[in-house]
Enzyme design. Structure first.
Site, short mmCIF file in Angstrom:
data_model
loop_
_atom_site.label_atom_id
_atom_site.label_comp_id
_atom_site.label_asym_id
_atom_site.label_seq_id
_atom_site.Cartn_x
_atom_site.Cartn_y
_atom_site.Cartn_z
N GLU A 78 9.32 -3.06 7.02
CA GLU A 78 9.96 -3.98 5.53
C GLU A 78 10.81 -2.48 4.45
OE1 GLU A 78 7.00 -5.94 1.42
OE2 GLU A 78 6.62 -4.35 2.82
N LYS A 179 7.28 -13.13 1.35
CA LYS A 179 6.24 -12.56 1.43
C LYS A 179 5.70 -13.03 0.33
CE LYS A 179 4.68 -7.88 0.22
NZ LYS A 179 5.09 -6.90 0.20
N CYS A 212 3.84 -6.98 4.74
CA CYS A 212 2.45 -5.69 4.22
C CYS A 212 1.12 -6.69 3.54
CB CYS A 212 3.43 -5.40 3.66
SG CYS A 212 3.23 -3.23 2.75
#
Length: 533
Positions: A78, A179, A212
């Site tokens: 990321e 995300k 993440c």
């Protein structure tokens, strides 16, 4: 009747033949990336492309090496193309319009004879996947136009998302994921999408995408495994380590063990910011990893990964309450870890059986050790974590403390003399999502211990091992508060009471940017002060 029998036998034969033809292993590559930053110097698209080109050059070198080692799939971290961003305008310079993947009309930009203006990064990624004949997963910035159906439009005229993209061996885009779970500071740059369940099929498994902070929440991560049959996880991250229960390698490998999947984690390597730790994990734990807090260069990990034979979705356990009879609870004390007030009890003697409860979390430790020179404690926490968001923890942990038990959240990497000849950490919780973690003083995460679970009861067992911490890290998603994530523009409309569908005035938008930037700085300072690596 005979017809149905023949058809049934043919189906069985076909199924067995297909299973036999599937590979037993594949080769995965993840890169622990020492990023080229200088993001703040980019004031236009050309400058942004120059910064991304430096990181793409590193990616190209590493993919070439991975190809020599037979890699089938490559994962990049990321923010790996551009590093930190300082706001929405900055993120916009690094973003490109990313089309939706299509089987009918594949998007394969590297098949063009020349580099197109606009999707320059997509073209480069497509070329790298095609040249190296491997799947490539990379995190980048997506820019999507506002459509008439949308209630509002951000002030810069488009939506932008933290996005994972995947190209196949031919250089065609086959998966895209926005995300969902943004860390608070990220909301300065990105819009919040609806929950997306993005996955793609290969000859060696079904891969789901998450990024993440997604690993902390149920959606979309858990649902991808339980409801969509995902066997392998692509995980690009910029993971900041928190000891003792949020160290990258420990938590991510524990996630893989609990869910029974392969987990390919690529992290930024930036020790100064506590961003270290990448790895390749499976249902049995760590396959390959790197966790180095001193070196300043990146590391390529390549490993052979057993294919997960997943025949059915993740089995749901009974929701019945667990009642456990534990030994007498010793004298306790309280310490704060990552903003949460844990209950602890100190270990005494060379052997013992220690019990501890906090709320509905019941912990037990059976142990023998070679020395009492090092301070160890059993800890428990049952409650809502609130430091940088709200989500519910259920945790049992064995941890080394210092300074007469006044500090139990600093990773001690030397001067440990105690060896646990046997330890068994037990936790009875109200959640089935418990991620096992064991950390040694030399931060070697090799899985030479056993994790077992039955319903809501979980246990880590090991022997002849020096320990910094052993953690049963439970997440109770059912107790999480309802998370309504607002975009920056929605916040603007709320604060300044503009009419729906309009853009806030320039002066108002400027005040919003200043307020959000100030909020982000304060949050980062709070984290720096309260998190101890």
């Amino acid at each position: 009747m005979l017809y149905h029998i023949v058809i049934g036998l043919l189906a069985v034969v076909f199924s067995l033949t297909a299973a036999a033809s599937r590979p037993q292993f594949y080769t995965a590559a993840v890169y622990d990336h020492a990023i080229t930053f200088n993001t703040y110097k980019a004031t236009n698209r050309s400058a942004a492309l120059a910064i991304m080109s430096k990181n793409l050059d590193i990616l190209e070198v590493q993919m070439t090496e991975a190809k020599l080692q037979g890699a089938d799939i490559f994962v990049f971290p990321e923010y790996g193309l551009y590093g930190s961003l300082d706001g929405r305008a900055s993120a916009s310079m690094f973003s490109e319009f990313i089309p939706e993947p299509s089987i009918v009309t594949p998007y394969c930009p590297s098949l063009n004879s020349s580099i197109p203006a606009g999707p320059e990064v997509l073209y480069r990624l497509s070329s790298l996947a095609r040249a190296n004949q491997m799947y490539l997963a990379v995190n980048m910035a997506d820019q999507q136009p506002c459509l008439g159906k949308h209630f509002y439009c951000p002030s810069n005229g488009h939506y932008q998302y933290n996005t994972e993209v995947v190209f196949n061996r031919k250089g065609c885009l086959i998966a895209k994921y926005h995300k969902r779970n943004l860390f608070e500071v990220e909301k300065l740059m990105w819009d919040v999408p609806e929950v997306e369940y993005s996955y793609f099929d290969t000859e060696f498994g079904r891969f789901g995408l998450m990024v993440c902070f997604d690993a902390v929440f149920k959606e979309p991560a858990i649902t991808l495994v339980e409801d969509y049959g995902v066997t392998d996880v692509i995980f690009s991250t910029a993971w900041m380590n928190v000891y003792p229960h949020y160290l990258s390698v420990a938590y991510h490998s524990g996630w893989a063990r609990n869910l029974g999947v392969n987990f390919l984690a690529s992290n930024i390597h930036y020790p100064k910011g506590r961003l270290v730790g990448s790895g390749i994990y499976g249902p049995e734990g760590v396959i390959e990893f790197v966790f180095n807090t001193t070196k300043q260069f990146g590391t390529l990990l390549v490993a052979e990964v057993p294919v997960v034979q997943k025949l059915e979705a993740f089995a749901e356990h009974s929701e019945s309450r667990v009642s456990v009879q534990l030994p007498f609870q010793n004298k306790t004390f309280s310490l704060e870890i990552f903003g949460d007030l844990f209950t602890f009890t100190a270990l005494t003697g060379l052997s013992g059986n220690v019990a501890l409860s906090h709320g509905e979390v019941h912990c037990n430790l059976d142990f023998t050790r070679t020395s009492t020179a090092d301070e160890y404690a059993l800890g428990a926490f049952d409650g809502m974590h609130t430091l940088e968001g709200e989500y519910y923890f259920e945790i049992c942990l064995l941890v080394r403390c210092t300074d007469n038990y006044t500090d139990c959240n600093t990773l001690v990497t030397n001067e440990t003399v105690t060896e646990f000849t046997f330890f068994s950490l037990f936790g009875s919780m109200q959640t089935q999502y418990v991620f096992p973690e064991v950390v040694t003083p030399d931060t070697n995460f090799t899985t030479d211990w056993i994790f077992t679970k039955e319903g809501r009861e979980n246990k880590i067992t090991g022997k002849n091992k020096m320990i910094s911490s052993a953690v049963l890290m439970g997440r109770n998603f059912d107790k999480d508060p309802f998370r309504r994530q607002l975009t920056i523009n929605e916040i603007a409309l709320t604060i300044f009471d503009d009419e729906p569908g309009t853009t806030p005035a320039a002066g108002a938008q400027h005040r919003i940017d200043i307020c959000l930037l100030f909020y982000g700085v304060i949050l980062l300072l709070a984290i720096q002060k309260r998190i101890i690596y």
